[in-house]
Scaffold this active site. Structure first.
Site, PDB file in Angstrom:
ATOM      1  N   SER A  86      -9.794   2.453   2.766  1.00 41.77           N
ATOM      2  CA  SER A  86      -8.880   3.093   1.836  1.00 41.77           C
ATOM      3  C   SER A  86      -7.980   2.107   1.095  1.00 41.77           C
ATOM      4  CB  SER A  86      -8.000   4.089   2.604  1.00 41.77           C
ATOM      5  OG  SER A  86      -7.191   3.412   3.557  1.00 41.77           O
ATOM      6  N   LYS A 110       0.856  -1.194   0.000  1.00 41.57           N
ATOM      7  CA  LYS A 110       0.000   0.000   0.000  1.00 41.57           C
ATOM      8  C   LYS A 110       0.888   1.239   0.000  1.00 41.57           C
ATOM      9  CE  LYS A 110      -3.908   2.063   2.526  1.00 41.57           C
ATOM     10  NZ  LYS A 110      -4.849   1.923   3.659  1.00 41.57           N
ATOM     11  N   SER A 153     -10.339   0.299   7.170  1.00 45.17           N
ATOM     12  CA  SER A 153      -9.745   0.352   5.826  1.00 45.17           C
ATOM     13  C   SER A 153      -9.054  -0.925   5.360  1.00 45.17           C
ATOM     14  CB  SER A 153      -8.760   1.518   5.726  1.00 45.17           C
ATOM     15  OG  SER A 153      -9.460   2.733   5.692  1.00 45.17           O
TER      16      SER A 153
END
Length: 493
Positions: free
Chosen positions: A159, A79, A183
């Protein structure tokens, strides 16, 4: 030969160790999938050379008879919130575009030390602020899933939407995520994969771009409970560079996995049966209860009375911490600098932040600055922190009656991109089931439970006591075995 991109973490690691295939063959297969999937926009930066470099090292170590790490030969997605030395780390924001750190985050370093390789940096909501991956400066991620009879692009969750989409589309066998209010869990539920947020402090936050420091926690995302357990072992551990890091040994979660839940009590909070929750979500929750009973657990009704205040408290605490953390992005030392002609220092700050931050980030900075301002601090922030304490206390009381809590992960399945973009409150409601565990700092996991009438994945959430990741993983395994979830998105990209 087996399609290597259909294999998970354990299968790849064990296959490489056994010599069934080489780490380089695995890396090449996943690199090819990443290169062919630009339509999904899951990666901000692809790093095929990094994946091959790590693979070659593992193959050389194996040939030399050296002991291989827990993640040896497994290429993963990172990420783009984790600092990676020499590779752009942008938090999906224009203000950090082009920023290449001179250091490595503690979590990513642990994964490289365990033998993993990096396929690239994954897209996300800007500064991890969002639930649909539509706030990224680099364009939204598109879920690989489609509703039956529709080609409408769907949200992969947020996210960590780049992570969830990449795993579901077989662009990587696993990926890192971060979870501030859901998330990891919400995108996992939307895309039919597993994801666990460990106890706050299990994984170091050092080198992760901060959103809300008292809530942010890194965790693994993969296609199975076992793969998450293996990856979490590699990610977790004490880090003296992080003052909130837990100085506790890391258990062998993967080796201790046990789907037999005899003697365990599962709490079902009646407050989670909220108005507006999709009927198919509630039906899958009932199915989950039946599966856990089948695994030997006793199911008890519990109350978490302050649940209804969790979302408003979260959306005061998190923006307050964000407004403080994001004050460091000012155009002075690194990242974007906007310098209008004749501008003074104050003008540069204003111009840089106006151009660099997206609308959702600005919204949260404004909310956060407001609730921390003189005259409103006690009315909002202090009250929210009191509510946070009450929510943690609710869970403490619940543990006297049960060992784990079972709840839905999300109130609905994935929705079309653009559906909730103009209504921030509707978007924030996506986190209604995931936020309480975050506020209390507890381990929580989403496991796929099936698909709805439109063929879209639904997730079930398990919440455990602090430090009891093992119980969460065990119950997740019990659900995984009974759900037999094998659905995968049909390739259209």
């Amino acid at each position: 030969m087996t399609d290597l991109t259909e294999l998970g973490v354990k299968a790849i690691r064990d296959g490489v160790a056994a010599g069934t295939f080489t780490a380089r063959e695995v890396a090449e297969a996943f690199n090819a999938n990443v290169a062919a999937a630009n339509e999904l926009n899951a990666f901000i930066v692809a790093t095929p050379e990094k994946a091959l470099e790590a693979a070659d090292k593992v193959d050389a170590d194996r040939a030399a008879g050296k002991e291989l790490g827990k993640m040896a030969g497994v290429p993963i997605g990172m990420k783009d919130l984790f600092a990676t030395r020499g590779v752009q780390t942008s938090a999906a924001s224009h203000i950090l575009e082009g920023f290449s750190p001179e250091y490595e985050s503690s979590v990513s370093q642990k994964l490289w030390d365990a033998g993993a390789g990096m396929l690239g940096k994954l897209n996300l909501d800007q500064f991890a602020m969002g639930s649909s991956n539509e706030t990224s400066y680099f364009g939204n991620v598109i879920s690989p899933w489609r509703s039956k009879g529709s080609n409408a692009p769907l949200a992969p969750g947020g996210s960590s939407g780049g992570s969830s989409a990449a795993i579901a589309a077989r662009l990587c066998p696993a990926a890192t995520g971060t979870d501030t209010g859901g998330s990891i869990r919400q995108p996992a539920a939307f895309t039919g994969i597993c994801g666990i947020k460990p106890t706050y402090g299990r994984c170091s936050r050092w080198g992760i771009v901060a959103f809300a420091s008292s809530l942010d926690q890194a965790g693994p995302m993969a296609r199975s409970v076992e793969d998450c357990a293996i990856m979490l072992e590699a990610m977790a551990g004490f880090d003296p560079k992080d003052s909130t890091s837990l100085d506790l040994p890391v258990p062998n979660w993967s080796e201790l996995l046990d789907a037999d839940l005899k003697g365990k009590k599962i709490g079902i909070p009646h407050e989670y049966r909220m108005e507006g929750t999709d009927e198919e979500i509630l039906a899958s929750w009932d199915q989950g209860i039946a599966w856990l009973k089948d695994a030997g657990a006793e199911v008890v009704d519990i109350s978490l009375p302050h649940t209804k205040y969790a979302l408003p408290a979260y959306y005061i605490v998190a923006p307050a911490e964000a407004s403080s953390n994001l004050a460091r992005y000012d155009g002075v030392r690194y990242g974007l600098r906007e310098l209008p002609e004749g501008a003074n220092l104050q003008d540069m700050y204003a111009a840089t932040r106006a151009a660099g931050f997206g609308d959702e980030v600005k919204r949260r900075i404004l909310i956060g600055t407001y609730v921390l301002s003189a005259g409103f601090y006690d009315a909002y922030y202090t009250q929210a922190m009191k509510v946070r304490t009450l929510i943690a206390r609710d869970f403490e009381k619940a543990w006297a009656q049960c060992d784990l809590v079972l709840a839905p992960t999300t109130p609905t399945a994935s929705f079309p991109l653009g559906d909730k973009l103009d209504d921030p409150l509707a978007m924030y409601l996506n986190d209604v089931f995931s936020v309480p565990a975050s506020l209390a700092g507890l381990p929580a996991m989403s496991v796929p439970a099936g698909v709805n009438k439109d063929g879209l994945p639904l997730g079930l959430q398990l919440i455990g006591r602090a430090f009891e990741e093992q119980e969460v993983l065990n119950a997740g395994l019990a659900i995984q075995q009974r759900a037999g979830f094998s659905a995968k998105p049909e390739k259209w990209w």
